[in-house]
Design a protein around this motif. Structure first.
Motif, mmCIF file in Angstrom:
data_model
loop_
_atom_site.group_PDB
_atom_site.id
_atom_site.type_symbol
_atom_site.label_atom_id
_atom_site.label_comp_id
_atom_site.label_asym_id
_atom_site.label_seq_id
_atom_site.Cartn_x
_atom_site.Cartn_y
_atom_site.Cartn_z
ATOM 1 N N SER A 175 0.826 -1.214 0.000
ATOM 2 C CA SER A 175 0.000 0.000 0.000
ATOM 3 C C SER A 175 0.856 1.258 0.000
ATOM 4 O O SER A 175 0.573 2.214 -0.732
ATOM 5 C CB SER A 175 -0.941 0.005 1.213
ATOM 6 N N THR A 176 1.928 1.254 0.794
ATOM 7 C CA THR A 176 2.833 2.414 0.825
ATOM 8 C C THR A 176 3.493 2.609 -0.533
ATOM 9 O O THR A 176 3.622 3.737 -1.023
ATOM 10 C CB THR A 176 3.897 2.219 1.916
ATOM 11 N N PHE A 177 3.925 1.511 -1.124
ATOM 12 C CA PHE A 177 4.545 1.573 -2.447
ATOM 13 C C PHE A 177 3.566 2.123 -3.481
ATOM 14 O O PHE A 177 3.906 3.009 -4.269
ATOM 15 C CB PHE A 177 5.017 0.171 -2.851
ATOM 16 N N MET A 178 2.347 1.643 -3.476
ATOM 17 C CA MET A 178 1.355 2.088 -4.447
ATOM 18 C C MET A 178 0.947 3.543 -4.209
ATOM 19 O O MET A 178 0.714 4.297 -5.166
ATOM 20 C CB MET A 178 0.134 1.176 -4.413
ATOM 21 N N ASP A 179 0.869 3.952 -2.954
ATOM 22 C CA ASP A 179 0.576 5.360 -2.659
ATOM 23 C C ASP A 179 1.662 6.259 -3.248
ATOM 24 O O ASP A 179 1.373 7.335 -3.789
ATOM 25 C CB ASP A 179 0.500 5.587 -1.145
ATOM 26 N N ARG A 180 2.905 5.804 -3.151
ATOM 27 C CA ARG A 180 4.017 6.580 -3.713
ATOM 28 C C ARG A 180 3.925 6.626 -5.236
ATOM 29 O O ARG A 180 4.153 7.672 -5.865
ATOM 30 C CB ARG A 180 5.343 5.963 -3.277
ATOM 31 N N LYS A 183 1.296 9.087 -6.235
ATOM 32 C CA LYS A 183 1.813 10.444 -6.054
ATOM 33 C C LYS A 183 2.740 10.834 -7.206
ATOM 34 O O LYS A 183 2.660 11.950 -7.741
ATOM 35 C CB LYS A 183 2.561 10.525 -4.724
ATOM 36 N N GLU A 184 3.612 9.919 -7.601
ATOM 37 C CA GLU A 184 4.550 10.204 -8.696
ATOM 38 C C GLU A 184 3.813 10.335 -10.025
ATOM 39 O O GLU A 184 4.186 11.151 -10.869
ATOM 40 C CB GLU A 184 5.613 9.108 -8.780
ATOM 41 N N SER A 185 2.767 9.530 -10.205
ATOM 42 C CA SER A 185 1.969 9.637 -11.429
ATOM 43 C C SER A 185 1.277 10.993 -11.508
ATOM 44 O O SER A 185 1.268 11.638 -12.570
ATOM 45 C CB SER A 185 0.931 8.511 -11.470
ATOM 46 N N ASN A 186 0.720 11.435 -10.397
ATOM 47 C CA ASN A 186 0.065 12.750 -10.370
ATOM 48 C C ASN A 186 1.058 13.865 -10.668
ATOM 49 O O ASN A 186 0.733 14.838 -11.360
ATOM 50 C CB ASN A 186 -0.587 12.989 -8.998
ATOM 51 N N LYS A 187 2.269 13.708 -10.151
ATOM 52 C CA LYS A 187 3.305 14.712 -10.394
ATOM 53 C C LYS A 187 3.716 14.713 -11.869
ATOM 54 O O LYS A 187 3.945 15.768 -12.470
ATOM 55 C CB LYS A 187 4.530 14.419 -9.512
#
Length: 348
Positions: A175-180, A183-187
């Motif tokens: 979950s932490t990995f996917m949240d990151r 976030k990177e995709s949005n950026k």
């Protein structure tokens, strides 16, 4: 006489103090590592204090290891071991290392999200660099409910991954990995890229899907905008014959549908497969990317060359580039040259 005795006591106390300081330095503050470069130990969920000692023994000098064990005995660390990737730098003493391990002060890994063809390949690559279990990650990324948490489904979840190198903690959960990654995709999808996609009447997922086809067609980054322009022309093309758009007829999608990535030639019998990824039968884009595309591939779509080509065929010189054509007749000539070159080389 009293003055002499006092001086002896002071001298003795000073010597004792120096010895104590020396011993403290020797056991707790002297360089612990036997290596001249930074080394790392990895502590996972299965580790206990004995296995932690075993991992440290292989890289530590004996007296510093004894100091570390003294610190453990006078703490609750053995009952509260924290997972992670911990750096042992040259000159780092047992006290500092103990402080890092006890407080979970780990060092991040440089995790490269690769441009690969399948979710299985991705799961394997992530598992090699983190504590994440390969099978668990694969199961998550092929689970509809899990993918929906991030705004995707199992056919589009690959769109969340932008190939790059990220600093991430080794013991990150899925979950932490996917949240990151979200976030990177949005950026990545900043205003400029989002506007370019909007002006093409494509969603970010559709851009990524098209980019995955472009990447499969060539490794030549300079040619990718030309190929992207050709496929985009097909997507936008409308006629009496193609009221829903001209089929992409992208050979890489046939390989993906069959899961036969080693195919060198696409014969007619392969085009009959019933699959949403068969772009010979189905107009428009496939339901999702056929690989995790490169950033170069994505930007090639967003910055595609504006031309009027509708066809392309690999060049007969096997340079990895293509001959482009405006008409089907011209395309047939290019295809014949390429087929001849394949036959001459015995490529089937």
């Amino acid at each position: 006489m009293k003055s002499t005795t006092c001086k002896k006591y002071i001298t003795g106390a000073g010597v004792c103090l120096l010895i104590i300081i020396g011993l403290l330095y020797f056991y707790f503050f002297a360089g612990m590592s036997v290596k001249k470069e930074t080394t790392y130990i990895y502590i996972d969920n299965n580790d206990n204090i004995d296995s932690v000692y075993a991992k440290l023994d292989s890289v530590s000098v004996n007296h510093c290891m004894q100091g570390f064990k003294i610190l453990v005995r006078h703490s609750n660390y053995a009952q509260h071991i924290r997972t992670g990737r911990y750096a042992i730098k040259p000159g780092m003493g047992a006290f500092k290392l103990f402080h890092h391990l006890k407080n979970g002060m780990q060092s991040p890994v440089n995790l490269t999200v690769p441009s690969v063809r399948t979710i299985g390949d991705l799961a394997a690559a992530i598992a090699q660099k983190t504590i994440i279990d390969e099978e668990n990650l694969y199961d998550s990324l092929t689970n509809e409910s899990f993918c929906e948490r991030y705004g995707y489904d199992t056919t589009t979840i690959a769109c969340i991954f932008i190939p790059d190198t990220y600093d991430i903690y080794w013991n990150s959960s899925i979950s932490t990995f996917m949240d990151r990654m979200k976030k990177e995709s949005n950026k990545f999808w900043n205003f400029s890229r989002s506007e370019k996609a909007k002006n093409m009447h494509l969603t970010p997922n559709e851009v990524i899907t098209l980019a995955s086809i472009v990447d499969e067609e060539t490794a030549n980054d300079k040619e990718k905008p030309m190929i992207a322009g050709m496929y985009y022309n097909r997507l936008m093309f409308r006629s009496a014959k193609y009221p829903e758009g001209m089929p992409l007829q992208a050979d890489p999608t046939i390989k993906f549908a069959w899961k036969r990535f080693d195919l060198k030639r696409i014969y007619n019998n392969l085009l009959s497969i019933k699959s949403p990824y068969n772009t010979y039968k189905n107009p428009g884009l496939p339901p999702g990317p056929i690989r995790i595309p490169t950033v170069a591939g994505i930007d090639a779509v967003l910055n595609h060359v504006h031309h009027d080509y509708l066809y392309m065929c690999a060049k007969e010189d096997f340079s990895g580039t293509h001959n482009f054509a405006r008409t089907y007749e011209e395309h047939l000539k290019n295809a014949a040259k390429y087929a001849k070159a394949l036959n001459e080389r015995g490529i089937k």
